[in-house]
Every structure is written in C-alpha cells, then in structure tokens.
Design an enzyme around this catalytic site. Structure first.
Site, PDB file in Angstrom:
ATOM      1  N   GLY A  30       0.672  -1.236  -0.039  1.00 40.67           N
ATOM      2  CA  GLY A  30       0.160   0.028   0.096  1.00 40.67           C
ATOM      3  C   GLY A  30       0.644   1.151  -0.075  1.00 40.67           C
ATOM      4  N   HIS A  33       2.374   4.605  -5.048  1.00 35.63           N
ATOM      5  CA  HIS A  33       2.980   5.834  -5.725  1.00 35.63           C
ATOM      6  C   HIS A  33       3.105   5.170  -7.113  1.00 35.63           C
ATOM      7  CE1 HIS A  33       6.748   3.435  -5.248  1.00 35.63           C
ATOM      8  NE2 HIS A  33       6.691   3.359  -3.993  1.00 35.63           N
ATOM      9  N   GLY A  35       5.488   4.232  -8.866  1.00 32.04           N
ATOM     10  CA  GLY A  35       6.451   2.962  -8.995  1.00 32.04           C
ATOM     11  C   GLY A  35       5.482   1.580  -8.948  1.00 32.04           C
ATOM     12  N   HIS A  36       4.472   1.820  -8.056  1.00 34.32           N
ATOM     13  CA  HIS A  36       3.501   0.588  -8.049  1.00 34.32           C
ATOM     14  C   HIS A  36       2.545   0.864  -9.067  1.00 34.32           C
ATOM     15  CE1 HIS A  36       4.058   1.716  -3.603  1.00 34.32           C
ATOM     16  NE2 HIS A  36       4.422   0.322  -3.612  1.00 34.32           N
ATOM     17  N   GLN A 152      11.927  -3.724  -9.823  1.00 32.95           N
ATOM     18  CA  GLN A 152      13.497  -4.114  -9.734  1.00 32.95           C
ATOM     19  C   GLN A 152      14.036  -3.184  -8.496  1.00 32.95           C
ATOM     20  OE1 GLN A 152      16.081  -2.667 -13.076  1.00 32.95           O
ATOM     21  NE2 GLN A 152      17.362  -2.187 -11.578  1.00 32.95           N
ATOM     22  N   ASP A 154      13.490  -3.575  -5.355  1.00 34.19           N
ATOM     23  CA  ASP A 154      13.823  -4.376  -4.409  1.00 34.19           C
ATOM     24  C   ASP A 154      14.312  -5.711  -5.144  1.00 34.19           C
ATOM     25  OD1 ASP A 154      12.284  -3.195  -2.046  1.00 34.19           O
ATOM     26  OD2 ASP A 154      10.884  -3.011  -3.823  1.00 34.19           O
ATOM     27  N   SER A 190       7.858   4.357  -0.559  1.00 35.39           N
ATOM     28  CA  SER A 190       6.694   4.804   0.302  1.00 35.39           C
ATOM     29  C   SER A 190       7.738   5.381   1.716  1.00 35.39           C
ATOM     30  CB  SER A 190       5.962   3.620   1.001  1.00 35.39           C
ATOM     31  OG  SER A 190       4.982   3.063  -0.189  1.00 35.39           O
ATOM     32  N   ARG A 191       8.937   4.805   1.776  1.00 36.30           N
ATOM     33  CA  ARG A 191       9.505   5.392   2.949  1.00 36.30           C
ATOM     34  C   ARG A 191      10.224   6.650   2.808  1.00 36.30           C
ATOM     35  NH1 ARG A 191      10.581  -0.723   3.604  1.00 36.30           N
ATOM     36  NH2 ARG A 191       9.937  -1.159   5.672  1.00 36.30           N
TER      37      ARG A 191
HETATM   38  P1  AMP Z   1       5.916  -2.303  -1.615  1.00 32.05           P
HETATM   39  O1  AMP Z   1       4.674  -1.927  -1.575  1.00 32.05           O
HETATM   40  O2  AMP Z   1       7.009  -1.411  -0.974  1.00 32.05           O
HETATM   41  O3  AMP Z   1       6.140  -3.513  -1.038  1.00 32.05           O
HETATM   42  O4  AMP Z   1       6.459  -2.744  -3.163  1.00 32.05           O
HETATM   43  C1  AMP Z   1       5.677  -3.298  -3.762  1.00 32.05           C
HETATM   44  C2  AMP Z   1       5.967  -3.510  -5.201  1.00 32.05           C
HETATM   45  O5  AMP Z   1       6.214  -2.093  -5.794  1.00 32.05           O
HETATM   46  C3  AMP Z   1       7.401  -4.120  -5.221  1.00 32.05           C
HETATM   47  O6  AMP Z   1       7.473  -5.155  -6.278  1.00 32.05           O
HETATM   48  C4  AMP Z   1       8.146  -3.065  -5.477  1.00 32.05           C
HETATM   49  O7  AMP Z   1       9.735  -3.537  -5.826  1.00 32.05           O
HETATM   50  C5  AMP Z   1       7.550  -2.190  -6.252  1.00 32.05           C
HETATM   51  N1  AMP Z   1       8.148  -0.854  -6.324  1.00 32.05           N
HETATM   52  C6  AMP Z   1       8.445  -0.116  -5.235  1.00 32.05           C
HETATM   53  N2  AMP Z   1       9.046   0.940  -5.296  1.00 32.05           N
HETATM   54  C7  AMP Z   1       8.948   1.256  -6.758  1.00 32.05           C
HETATM   55  C8  AMP Z   1       9.541   1.944  -7.825  1.00 32.05           C
HETATM   56  N3  AMP Z   1      10.241   3.282  -7.353  1.00 32.05           N
HETATM   57  N4  AMP Z   1       9.683   1.730  -8.960  1.00 32.05           N
HETATM   58  C9  AMP Z   1       9.162   0.189  -9.545  1.00 32.05           C
HETATM   59  N5  AMP Z   1       8.547  -0.474  -8.608  1.00 32.05           N
HETATM   60  C10 AMP Z   1       8.405  -0.280  -7.151  1.00 32.05           C
END
Ligand code: AMP
Length: 282
Positions: A30, A33, A35-36, A152, A154, A190-191
C-alpha cells in the site's frame, strides 16, 4: 468491474469462480505511488483481470523496524487504483486484519537459502526474506495469477521470488519492471515520506554513487569498480552497504561476469533507502 475484498474467504470464493481468465497480480504494502502504478499498468496491458494486494506484512519486519509506523493510506490507494483501472476488471485484496492471512496456529515458512539471502539486506534484516517469500507464496496460492509483477527497486527480493518459483515449480511467470524515480533521480519509495526535504536532497548521494560506480566499471573494469564502491562506502558511514555482485545468483563477481548489479542502502536517520543499477559489460 472494480471490486475490493477485505476478507480472505470472499476473495477465495470469487477466485474459485473464475475460469480461463488471464490474471496479473501486483503484491504491495500500500501507500501507492507511481512505482506501484507502473506495475499495475503493465498488468492491465497484459491480462484480462488485474489483482492488487495491499497488506503490510508483519512477518517481513524485524522487531525494531517500522511496522507500526508504516504509512497505511487505503482510501487514497483505492482512489489511485480506481483511476488507473479505467473501467477494466480490477480486484483489490486488502485483508482487514493480520489474522486473515495468518490465522491462529499458522506454522509454515518458506526460506530461500544460500547466496541469494546471505548478502545485502539478508544479514541486516534477519527473517525478512522468509517473511517476503512466505507471504508471496500465500498470495500466489490464493490468487493463482498467470503473471506476478515486481519492481527492480527491491532487486534482491526479485531474485528470491524467482528462485522460489523455480525451485517449487510454481505455475506463475515473474515479471520485473524498472525502477521509477522522482525527477531528481531519487527512487520512489513509500519510505521517502519519512524524510525532510533536506534529507531527500542528501539521499540522492545513493543514486549518484551507483551511477559513478557504473561508469567506473564500464570505463575501467570490475576491479576498479569494486575499489570505488569500497572507497565511497568507507567515506560515508551512512552507507549500510554498497556492493557490486553478479546479478543472477548474487555471487561475488568474477572478471568473466557480464551482468552485474550495483546495490546500495543509505541510512538517513532511521530510514533505510534502497537503490540499485544493473550494468552489462561486454
Ligand atoms: P512495496 O509496497 O514497497 O512492498 O512494493 C510493492 C512492489 O512495488 C514491489 O515489487 C516493489 O519492488 C515495487 N516498487 C516499489 N517502489 C518502486 C519503484 N520506485 N519503481 C518500481 N517498482 C517499485
């Protein structure tokens, strides 16, 4: 149709009723942004139904990490997703409690062992990748996606998930998409909202260092790149790590390796910022 499920039982029932529909899954915690949303858009383009899960998974956080303060913004997330879905079939699975995923008596863990988890974030976050692999396995088991999308950003996580899928013969394709960055170059996360404007500007040091190391590798070879990475790390104690590894198995690179990852974590106060660059040499 845009549907939101908060109970596992309802979600599973709806999934069992679907047949012959290509499904893309985007697992998230959740606070969405751009990226998601890039992962969501790719899934929409490639599948008949997209499922986004929103679950802040407690088992991937260490005891002194930010589980309690991790931003939970479900209403905003749903608005973003509804807009991105533009009328297509779209499901959000946002379990209403931890027990939906981990009922009383839950006793199973998936552990991807060896070099993939003994480097980079592995030793710094004991139990983290077991938490990730287990929750992703669960999400695959209940969503049964054809394709699952990961960032990518992570990088180590993508290697761990791909290895789990390969080792356990899971019937899902893993798609890894590029890092989405702010205009400044800072990798979206998100951080990032834990940071002040000043810290955000300073945090760019991570991306700039990765780029410098990439240039050094391309111009002068891996050895020089390794030397620069350790020099930059020595000069700034905020780097938790700054490493060059072969990008498939995360092994220490040898001169024949052509596909490399430069991965770093910069600590700004309590906040760990991750970034990486892939480099191909020939
Ligand atoms: P998270 O909510 O942080 O667990 O991320 C969920 C998914 O979104 C994971 O596969 C992350 O690698 C991806 N993600 C997070 N930040 C980015 C970003 N800046 N660009 C592309 N994918 C992202």
């Amino acid at each position: 149709m845009f549907k939101v499920f908060t109970q596992l039982s309802e979600f599973k029932k709806a999934r069992e009723e679907l047949h012959n529909v290509s499904i893309g899954l985007v697992p998230t915690m959740g606070n969405l942004h751009a990226g998601h949303i890039s992962l969501v858009k790719k899934s929409l383009a490639e599948n008949e139904l997209t499922i986004v899960s929103i679950f802040v998974n407690p088992t991937q956080f260490g005891p002194n990490e930010d589980f309690d303060k991790y931003p939970r913004t479900l209403e905003d997330d749903l608005n973003l997703l509804r807009e991105a879905s533009s009328g297509r079939d779209f499901w959000v699975f946002a379990p209403k409690s931890i027990e939906e995923i981990y009922p009383k008596g839950f006793s199973t863990q998936i552990a991807v062992q060896g070099e993939l988890t003994s480097k980079l974030c592995g030793p710094i976050r004991p139990g983290h990748f077991e938490g990730v692999a287990t929750v992703v396995y669960l999400l695959f088991a209940i969503s049964k996606p054809n394709v699952a999308y990961f960032g990518q950003k992570d990088f180590q996580q993508t290697r761990v998930i791909k290895r789990m899928v390969r080792d356990l013969f899971l019937p899902v394709t893993i798609s890894v998409l590029p890092i989405i960055r702010e205009d400044s170059g800072l990798a979206m996360s998100s951080r990032n909202q834990y940071l002040t404007a000043e810290q955000k500007a300073e945090a760019l040091k991570l991306y700039h260092s990765l780029k410098k190391i990439a240039e050094e590798i391309k111009a002068c070879g891996i050895e020089k790149g390794l030397a620069l990475a350790s020099q930059l790390k020595r000069e700034d104690s905020r780097f938790e790590y700054l490493e060059i590894l072969e990008s498939e198995d995360l092994k220490v690179p040898s001169p024949q390796d052509q596909k490399l990852v430069i991965a770093g974590v910069l600590k700004m106060g309590q906040t760990r910022l991750l970034d990486n660059l892939l480099v191909e040499i020939n």
